[in-house]
Design an enzyme around this catalytic site. Sequence first.
Site, PDB file in Angstrom:
ATOM      1  N   TRP A 101       0.832  -1.211   0.000  1.00 12.53           N
ATOM      2  CA  TRP A 101       0.000   0.000   0.000  1.00 12.53           C
ATOM      3  C   TRP A 101       0.863   1.256   0.000  1.00 12.53           C
ATOM      4  O   TRP A 101       0.524   2.246  -0.660  1.00 12.53           O
ATOM      5  CB  TRP A 101      -1.016  -0.030   1.145  1.00 12.53           C
ATOM      6  CG  TRP A 101      -2.018  -1.110   0.867  1.00 12.53           C
ATOM      7  CD1 TRP A 101      -2.163  -2.286   1.535  1.00 12.53           C
ATOM      8  CD2 TRP A 101      -2.951  -1.158  -0.222  1.00 12.53           C
ATOM      9  NE1 TRP A 101      -3.131  -3.049   0.930  1.00 12.53           N
ATOM     10  CE2 TRP A 101      -3.637  -2.391  -0.141  1.00 12.53           C
ATOM     11  CE3 TRP A 101      -3.290  -0.280  -1.263  1.00 12.53           C
ATOM     12  CZ2 TRP A 101      -4.636  -2.772  -1.055  1.00 12.53           C
ATOM     13  CZ3 TRP A 101      -4.284  -0.650  -2.180  1.00 12.53           C
ATOM     14  CH2 TRP A 101      -4.934  -1.875  -2.072  1.00 12.53           C
ATOM     15  N   ASP A 122      -1.987   6.721   6.129  1.00 12.56           N
ATOM     16  CA  ASP A 122      -3.043   5.895   5.532  1.00 12.56           C
ATOM     17  C   ASP A 122      -3.438   4.867   6.590  1.00 12.56           C
ATOM     18  O   ASP A 122      -2.791   3.841   6.755  1.00 12.56           O
ATOM     19  CB  ASP A 122      -2.504   5.198   4.274  1.00 12.56           C
ATOM     20  CG  ASP A 122      -3.480   4.153   3.741  1.00 12.56           C
ATOM     21  OD1 ASP A 122      -4.578   4.016   4.309  1.00 12.56           O
ATOM     22  OD2 ASP A 122      -3.128   3.473   2.754  1.00 12.56           O
ATOM     23  N   LYS A 152     -13.110  -1.502   6.428  1.00 11.58           N
ATOM     24  CA  LYS A 152     -12.486  -2.463   7.344  1.00 11.58           C
ATOM     25  C   LYS A 152     -13.001  -2.231   8.767  1.00 11.58           C
ATOM     26  O   LYS A 152     -13.697  -3.063   9.308  1.00 11.58           O
ATOM     27  CB  LYS A 152     -10.968  -2.330   7.280  1.00 11.58           C
ATOM     28  CG  LYS A 152     -10.458  -2.598   5.856  1.00 11.58           C
ATOM     29  CD  LYS A 152      -9.079  -2.071   5.650  1.00 11.58           C
ATOM     30  CE  LYS A 152      -8.701  -1.953   4.196  1.00 11.58           C
ATOM     31  NZ  LYS A 152      -8.764  -3.196   3.435  1.00 11.58           N
TER      32      LYS A 152
HETATM   33  N1  PMP Z   1      -4.419   1.412   1.927  1.00 10.33           N
HETATM   34  C1  PMP Z   1      -4.520   0.303   2.672  1.00 10.33           C
HETATM   35  C2  PMP Z   1      -3.628   0.155   3.868  1.00 10.33           C
HETATM   36  C3  PMP Z   1      -5.454  -0.679   2.331  1.00 10.33           C
HETATM   37  O1  PMP Z   1      -5.552  -1.804   3.062  1.00 10.33           O
HETATM   38  C4  PMP Z   1      -6.288  -0.493   1.195  1.00 10.33           C
HETATM   39  C5  PMP Z   1      -7.347  -1.484   0.796  1.00 10.33           C
HETATM   40  N2  PMP Z   1      -7.155  -2.789   1.100  1.00 10.33           N
HETATM   41  C6  PMP Z   1      -6.121   0.662   0.442  1.00 10.33           C
HETATM   42  C7  PMP Z   1      -5.186   1.601   0.846  1.00 10.33           C
HETATM   43  C8  PMP Z   1      -6.956   0.924  -0.769  1.00 10.33           C
HETATM   44  O2  PMP Z   1      -8.201   1.318  -0.327  1.00 10.33           O
HETATM   45  P1  PMP Z   1      -9.413   1.636  -1.280  1.00 10.33           P
HETATM   46  O3  PMP Z   1      -9.842   0.331  -1.869  1.00 10.33           O
HETATM   47  O4  PMP Z   1     -10.412   2.229  -0.335  1.00 10.33           O
HETATM   48  O5  PMP Z   1      -8.949   2.601  -2.308  1.00 10.33           O
END
Ligand code: PMP
Length: 360
Positions: free
Chosen positions: A102, A172, A196
Amino acid sequence: MSRVFNFSAGPAMLPDEVMKKAASEMTDWNGSGMSVMEMSHRGREFVSIAEKAEADLREILNIPDNYKVLFLQGGASGQFAMVPMNLLRGKKTADYINTGSWSKKAIAEAKRFCDVNVAATGESGKFTGIPQFSGWSLNKEAAYVHYTPNETIVGVEFHYIPETGDLPLVADMSSTILSRPLDVSKYGVIYAGAQKNIGPAGLTIVIVRDDLIGDEISGTPAMFSYATHAKAGSMYNTPPTYSWYIAGLVFEWIKQKGGLEAMAEINKRKSDKLYNAIESSSFYSNPVEPDCRSWMNVPFILADPELDGKFLEQAKGAGLVTLKGHRSVGGMRASIYNAMPEEGVDALIAFMEEFEKSNA
Ligand code: PMP
């Protein structure tokens, strides 16, 4: 209908009490004769729902008055772009900490807007640890420092807040927000996709310090400007009303359960149990360094990967679903966010022990 223990990394389980309340209000919210889904976002009813949700979140996280809370769309991935667009403010570079998949996505997006200084990376250890803070090469000229407190895929988590001095700290928090108390005042921006620990997908929460709002890079579309949404109270356009409402029910649930201290206590206990079960067996293992193991996402591998399919199938038969690890790392992953009851973790551990006995 019987419910399973769902270990999905997201969208993930929501508390039973929340689902039941939402079901009971599905077609008629509070005598309005309407579902929340059918309400105007500017109507009195929805505005009261929205305001209560924000007030409860502020209370739970103890958010200082000089921060705005935005209820947006576009996911955490949208924030990968919105952060540089709003925070660069004439600067040409930003610091990023690379702790896994991420972080890498956030870095790739930021590179569209600025020079990215990767101030520390866990790449050489295959992201099974977090680079020591003392070794970070932060740049004084950076507009901000971005990091990912919990990497959902590999299951590494910061158990401390980096001290970045005058450099605004951006996090994030998609897969760790609301898992424990948090000192919001240490941050410039905190963002999280809701799916989540907050509520249904479609909602993204951004907590941003007032002095970082405005002065976005020229050409920023209105929808990508924090100022637009801050000025409009997240009602510049139609917000994700139903997800906002469910998030409000989750905030209420957290308050009823004793707030984030109570969440932290249960989350620590749940994850300790599971890590201990993995650690005490030679059949299962977890490659992550003990001091940065995630409370939320617990990956583990079987000594014999040939057994993965059987493990998943039998687990499903026992009502334990979505345990397959992310395709990039394989093995298993148990995501145990706030809404995963402790009994779910106990049931998983009992199943793992049984499976080991029959297959070791
Ligand atoms: N950052 C993290 C730490 C995540 O776990 C996720 C999704 N699993 C995301 C970003 C991406 O999130 P989104 O699908 O809401 O764009």
